[in-house]
Design an enzyme around this catalytic site. Structure first.
Site, short mmCIF file in Angstrom:
data_model
loop_
_atom_site.label_atom_id
_atom_site.label_comp_id
_atom_site.label_asym_id
_atom_site.label_seq_id
_atom_site.Cartn_x
_atom_site.Cartn_y
_atom_site.Cartn_z
CD GLU A 1 -4.43 10.63 7.59
OE1 GLU A 1 -5.37 10.87 8.36
OE2 GLU A 1 -3.71 9.60 7.70
CE LYS B 1 -2.24 7.70 10.49
NZ LYS B 1 -3.53 7.70 9.69
CB CYS C 1 -5.20 10.88 11.46
SG CYS C 1 -6.98 10.75 11.51
#
Lengths: 448, 31
Positions: free
Chosen positions: A58, A157, A190
């Site tokens: 990321e 995300k 994440c």
């Protein structure tokens, strides 16, 4: 393919200088090309070693030091993969997209799937009530290019981390999956791993075999370090997890790995150097079909049937990363303890090689809403070394231990079937699977 | 048998059904 070669690259991201105002598009592309130059070496090395897919971190192409305005020159319009686009063949089809073109050509020229994290921009206007004032949405986005350079996945995300003010939240959680000759893949980013949507949904409902996982994760001891947490997630969710982290020791960012349901295949943790690191491992394409596929665990079965141990000693409170735990001290070299917080009771049986005077351990329980960098409900049973012999330091970060445990059994009366088991040894190393097991009745126990 | 220098071991449970609508600071965040 029954098996495939997976690669992850822990990348020491070349960060742009922090600026008050946006740089030119040319400067942005130059900085991103510096990072892609490094990633290109890893891609070529992985491909030469037979890798089918490589995951990069990321923020791996432009870093994380941005405002909403200063990230704009780094963004590109990333179309829905349904448009069936090979940027390497037709780079201008959706406007200027030098990064997507280069990543697509890298994938095609090296015949390897490439997973990267870049920024997507989408114009909007006043007809959309949620449209930001500057007339565009900006998304933290994972992209996957297949071995012919085609864009096969785009994931926005969903669970942004508090400091990610440069990005917008997608309206809804997207579940992104795609098929390959080596299994069905899911993808998220994440902080998403703490979520039900999409992290659990992509496994439980969409039944993927492997998850692609770019992260920029800074380790927070004792319970939120990348390698232990992510390998525990893969074990509990029973999927392959390909986790590529950024590398930046000043931010305690390190910890990447390739994790299979039955075992950690390879991991890397390096707080000594500023180097990147490529890791490869062979994985089963469809772990569910393998005899090594772990059985489902009833995480509270044993603890609910066990009689609580009464040690007669009083519990005491302690904080772990802003959550107030209930602790009890392990006073002898062997023993049985129970500690409870509301309806969560944690049981521990253990035997140390020797009870050291200079090291104190405690059994802790937490059952409540975590509220610091997001809001999520936890039930945790933990055995940990206190930072000093002062019980007030139980829960503080600890890196090393000399006390050796010869036997242990940890369990809890969990009210959830999503429990992630981790064991962290001195020096932030993982315990090899041959030394412990997770029994079907929910005990994390030593393999004597 | 094992003889492990344990720093921390944990069973880390997530009770998703008790979560607020979104983990992060999104529009759905309940503060």
């Amino acid at each position: 393919l029954d098996t495939f070669i997976a690669a992850v690259y822990e990348h020491a991201v070349i960060l742009p200088n922090s600026t008050e105002t946006p740089v030119s598009k040319g400067d942005a592309v130059r900085l991103m090309n510096k990072n892609i130059d490094v990633l290109e070496k890893a891609v070529k090395l992985a491909a030469k070693q037979g890798a089918h897919i490589i995951v990069t971190p990321e923020d791996g192409i432009y870093g994380w030091v941005f405002t909403r305005e200063t990230i704009y020159p780094y963004l590109e319009d990333i179309p829905d993969p349904k448009v069936n686009w090979i940027p390497c063949r037709d780079p201008q089809r959706f406007g200027h997209a030098p990064v997507q073109e280069r990543l697509s050509c890298l994938a095609k020229d090296n015949s390897i799937y490439i997973v990267a994290n870049i920024g997507d921009k989408k114009p909007c206007n006043a007809s959309d009530p949620q449209c930001p004032a500057d007339g565009r949405y900006q998304y933290n986005t994972n992209v996957v290019f297949d071995s012919e350079g085609k864009l096969v996945a785009r994931y926005h995300k969903y669970n942004l981390f508090a400091p990610e003010i440069q990005f917008d939240f997608p309206k809804d959680s997207e579940v992104v999956t795609f098929e390959t000759p080596f299994g069905k893949f899911g993808i998220f980013t994440c902080f998403d791993i703490f979520s039900h949507d999409p992290a659990v949904v992509v496994v439980d409902d969409f039944q993927v075999d492997s998850v692609l996982y770019p992260v920029a994760w800074y380790n927070t001891l004792p319970l939120l370090s990348a390698v232990p947490f992510q390998s525990a997630w893969a074990r509990a969710m029973r999927v392959n997890l390909l986790a590529a982290n950024t590398h930046n020791t000043s931010m305690h960012m390190t910890g990447s790995g390739i994790y299979a349901p039955e075992a950690v295949k390879v991991y890397h943790y390096d707080m000594e150097t500023e180097s990147g690191q490529l890791m490869l491992s062979e994985l089963k394409s469809q772990p569910r079909r393998e005899p090594t596929y772990p059985a489902a665990v009833d995480w509270s079965a044993y603890a609910r049937s066990a009689k609580p141990f009464s040690s007669g000693q009083s519990d005491f409170p302690g904080m772990i990363y802003f959550d107030e735990f209930t602790f009890t001290e392990l006073k002898e070299n062997t023993g049985n303890y129970t500690v409870c917080q509301k309806d969560l009771c944690c049981h521990l049986t253990y035997k140390m090689s020797e009870k050291r005077k200079d090291e104190v351990y405690a059994l802790g329980a937490f059952n409540g809403l975590h509220t610091v960098e997001g809001q999520y409900y936890l039930q945790i049973c933990t055995l940990l070394k206190c930072q000093t012999t002062d019980l007030k330091t139980c829960g503080e970060p600890v890196g090393s231990a000399f006390t050796k445990f010869e036997e242990f059994s940890l369990s809890g009366t969990f009210g959830t079937s999503y429990v992630f088991p981790q064991i962290v040894l001195s020096g932030s190393q993982l315990a090899p699977e041959r030394y412990y097991k997770v029994s079907r009745d929910g005990r994390l126990r030593s393999q004597s | 048998g094992a003889s492990l220098p344990v720093v921390v071991m944990a069973l880390y449970g997530r009770v998703f059904e008790k979560d607020p609508p979104r983990l992060g600071q999104g529009p759905g965040k309940s503060q």
